[in-house]
Design an enzyme around this catalytic site. Sequence first.
Site, PDB file in Angstrom:
ATOM      1  N   TYR A 155       0.858  -1.194   0.000  1.00 33.72           N
ATOM      2  CA  TYR A 155       0.000   0.000   0.000  1.00 33.72           C
ATOM      3  C   TYR A 155       0.889   1.237   0.000  1.00 33.72           C
ATOM      4  O   TYR A 155       1.778   1.370   0.844  1.00 33.72           O
ATOM      5  CB  TYR A 155      -0.904   0.010   1.242  1.00 33.72           C
ATOM      6  CG  TYR A 155      -1.786   1.240   1.306  1.00 33.72           C
ATOM      7  CD1 TYR A 155      -2.835   1.408   0.406  1.00 33.72           C
ATOM      8  CD2 TYR A 155      -1.566   2.239   2.258  1.00 33.72           C
ATOM      9  CE1 TYR A 155      -3.638   2.544   0.444  1.00 33.72           C
ATOM     10  CE2 TYR A 155      -2.381   3.369   2.302  1.00 33.72           C
ATOM     11  CZ  TYR A 155      -3.415   3.511   1.398  1.00 33.72           C
ATOM     12  OH  TYR A 155      -4.217   4.632   1.432  1.00 33.72           O
ATOM     13  N   ASP A 256       9.295   3.775   0.142  1.00 31.57           N
ATOM     14  CA  ASP A 256       8.170   4.354   0.859  1.00 31.57           C
ATOM     15  C   ASP A 256       8.431   4.099   2.333  1.00 31.57           C
ATOM     16  O   ASP A 256       8.258   2.978   2.829  1.00 31.57           O
ATOM     17  CB  ASP A 256       6.870   3.680   0.383  1.00 31.57           C
ATOM     18  CG  ASP A 256       5.654   4.188   1.139  1.00 31.57           C
ATOM     19  OD1 ASP A 256       5.828   4.841   2.181  1.00 31.57           O
ATOM     20  OD2 ASP A 256       4.527   3.910   0.682  1.00 31.57           O
ATOM     21  N   LYS A 283       3.226  10.529   8.016  1.00 25.64           N
ATOM     22  CA  LYS A 283       2.862  10.117   9.385  1.00 25.64           C
ATOM     23  C   LYS A 283       3.693  10.782  10.499  1.00 25.64           C
ATOM     24  O   LYS A 283       3.403  11.890  10.892  1.00 25.64           O
ATOM     25  CB  LYS A 283       2.911   8.601   9.494  1.00 25.64           C
ATOM     26  CG  LYS A 283       1.887   7.934   8.536  1.00 25.64           C
ATOM     27  CD  LYS A 283       1.472   6.576   9.009  1.00 25.64           C
ATOM     28  CE  LYS A 283       0.782   5.760   7.943  1.00 25.64           C
ATOM     29  NZ  LYS A 283      -0.592   6.123   7.667  1.00 25.64           N
TER      30      LYS A 283
END
Length: 444
Positions: A155, A256, A283
């Site tokens: 993801y 990522d 985040k």
Amino acid sequence: MDLSKLNEEVGTFISKTPKSKKLQERARFFMPGGSSRGTAYYDPYPAFIDRGLGNQIFDVDGNQYLDYMINATSLIMGHAHPLIVDAINQQAAKGTAYSGPSELQIVMAEMLCKRIPSMDSVRFANSGTEATLNAIRVARAYTGRHKIAKFEGGYHGSHEYVSVSVRPPAWKLDPNGPTSIPEFPGQPPSVSREVIVMPYNDLVKSEELLRRHKSDISCVIMEPVASALGYLPGNIEFLKGIRELTLELGIILIYDEVQSFRIGPGGAQVEWGINPDLTALGKTIGGGFPVGAFGGRMDLMEMFDPSQGGATIPHAGTFNANPMTLAAGKVVLEQLTPECYDRLNSMGNDLRMRMQTVFDELEVSACVTGVGSLFGIHFTNERVVDYRSMLRGDQDMRKALFLGLLNEGVLLQIVSAGALSTVTTDQDNDAILNALRSVVERIK
Ligand SMILES: Cc1ncc(COP(=O)(O)O)c(C=O)c1O
């Protein structure tokens, strides 16, 4: 699993959350399913949150939960940390968003580039989604190639080209190996055609695919720690092999690290000594505010430079590098010293080991994956190495565990994964282990 046990947990949850139930009924009128965020919804309805403080979260029914979800791992200093509250109060009094740059953005960019040697230059955005989108965009512009390669089960946000083979159901999987499977109906077939999907941790198959499509592949986008696979760290030979291959084939390697940046001062790449060409962040670096950042090699990032007669790739965003996010993020980067990571990681190692012991003692087929302060739980007796081995685990048991733990006052991610924060204590970890034991005894 015996589904009556899952239903019992659902019943207990409903009996404890009448106000949430009412809010969900009201929410349904104005939002599809009452929800605005994929991971914030679960059946029968989510507990509606009233407030969070430290590592505790409180719902509208007055239930208190030890929070190991911490907004999908982003709240690395817990809820409403006084230093962050103070910084954003001060910033809010000076204005929440400007249409010009502030010195804060230089401070934050300097801190990130110093922590991550592969990052010569960085740009800010508002989400991890925007970070991966822009990283892919520059890889395509630089190489002049269209295709991207990603891993099955990976993801990377909600934009189009990464919405391929993210959570394909078992019945759609080709037994011969990963294929490009659209995440939703209506996705133009051209999207899947541009995405090569590879099996995580399988260097031989990945190499074969990368070599076969080498002249069309702009980038490999991957997580060094596969979040959706229960924070499964990639095998080091596999990660190094992908780095060597991408260098040989002139393919841009995008890490990522939206989630894995929390495992050390410079993320997984620094821990394991692998330098990608580009990195996407999000985040934790926002201190609890919406954030994304992407950066890497200077010759790539220069494509965004507006100062030499106009950027090759324009990158706008009303709230890019907004001072609220930066003020909160700066506190996080200042507070997260190497000692702080050592403590978090050793508490994480200890928790994963003790969780595994609970399962072993109760003779339940389960394995605990993860790295640093991250953990994931799978109900399976095989080693989880990729998306398919994860999917073969008992997903109903995961649901029952998630709801059972909620009923015991512990909040995890819906897929039974979680993370520690700097305010997590040894007593909290004892409490989650006791709760885990009680729930597993009930549902096994
Ligand atoms: C690994 C990874 N990349 C990208 C994203 C997207 O970030 P955002 O939700 O901020 O768009 C996420 C979010 O969960 C993520 O886990």
